[in-house]
Design an enzyme around this catalytic site. Sequence first.
Site: not given
Length: 295
Positions: A74-75, A79, A191, A195-196, A150
């Site tokens: 995902d990282g 980018r 997400t 979310l965390s 994000n």
Amino acid sequence: MKVAIYGQYYQNSTEPIIKDIFVFFNNNNVEMVIEENFLKMLYEKELIKKEYKTFSAKTKLDNSFEILLSIGGDGTILRAASLARNSGVPILGINAGRLGFLATVPKESIDSFLQFVIDKNYSISERTLLSLTCEPKSEAIEDDLNFAMNEVTVSRKDTTSMITVETYLNNEYLNSYWADGLILSTPTGSTGYSLSCGGPILTPDVKSLVITPIAPHNLNARPLVIPDDTEIKLRVSGREDQYLVSLDSRIASIKNESVLTIKKTDFKIKMVEIPGETFLKTLRKKMLWGEDKRN
Ligand SMILES: NC(=O)c1ccc[n+]([C@@H]2O[C@H](COP(=O)([O-])OP(=O)(O)OC[C@H]3O[C@@H](n4cnc5c(N)ncnc54)[C@H](O)[C@@H]3O)[C@@H](O)[C@H]2O)c1
Ligand SMILES: Nc1ncnc2c1ncn2[C@@H]1O[C@H](COP(=O)(O)OP(=O)(O)OP(=O)(O)O)[C@@H](O)[C@H]1O
């Protein structure tokens, strides 16, 4: 057909992935244009020898590309979004990493997923982005990279003590959060970090943003969902002179009392959606929603 290819890292598993992609695209007469640093890595490791055209953050992509293929997790997709910017080139992610919530192509099934691209048999999921401006202007925030797919997060820096985040929505005072930080999340980011910290999950097409405090000491402060055309203004204060701002995985230090303005960008990032590989399916697969024994 022409595709752009991007990756951040070289690892042992890169070799079979690159082989699968190159054999598939060569067999289908697809022209590949490779991000310049990634191509350097592939040459150094002698994975490829032929010459390829390149692109970079400076040269920018244009809409002559069918897709931007991201190889990583995902990282790497985050980018890739900063390379795609407002070009309108849709991104497809091969998951060489772990979770791969945004990078949905399993590395074992590259051919079958890329066939959908060749057949132009895919749909586009448009993702809202957030832009950030700082007053007075900060050199730490690059003009052409002042957006996030994000979230934009403000958080404490070099201290254990909380920061206070004075927050205004369309110039109306909302709250002063006493917390470790504050997350302003897009539906895509809902997400991730948000979310965390107890934020809700939004489906990608929802026209809303989420404001999620990080460990707020005003215990009644809760995640708030707002319309995505809201202009958010923040003023941060705290014991240290500076605090951290992050745009996805990029960070900058900002002086206290600066005013940050966060709002939706006037362009969206397009994500390739392969038939059957929907957001709800990803939720079930990656968040293990289907793992209840009673199902
Ligand atoms: N406590 C947390 O959950 C926490 C803390 C910091 C950052 N993050 C997330 O990490 C992102 C930056 O990525 P990185 O690679 O630099 O950090 P990283 O290497 O710490 O990876 C973060 C994790 O978040 C997952 N992730 C990223 N975006 C996601 C999304 N939209 N939906 C579901 N999962 C997602 C990735 O798969 C990865 O497992 C930030 O944008 C933020 O959302 C999460
Ligand atoms: N080009 C690549 N070739 C092989 N493996 C890769 C490549 N890029 C990334 N990876 C693997 O994916 C891991 C995570 O990559 P990345 O930073 O893009 O994602 P992440 O944000 O950590 O998300 P995730 O949880 O989805 O892995 C890397 O540590 C590595 O193991």
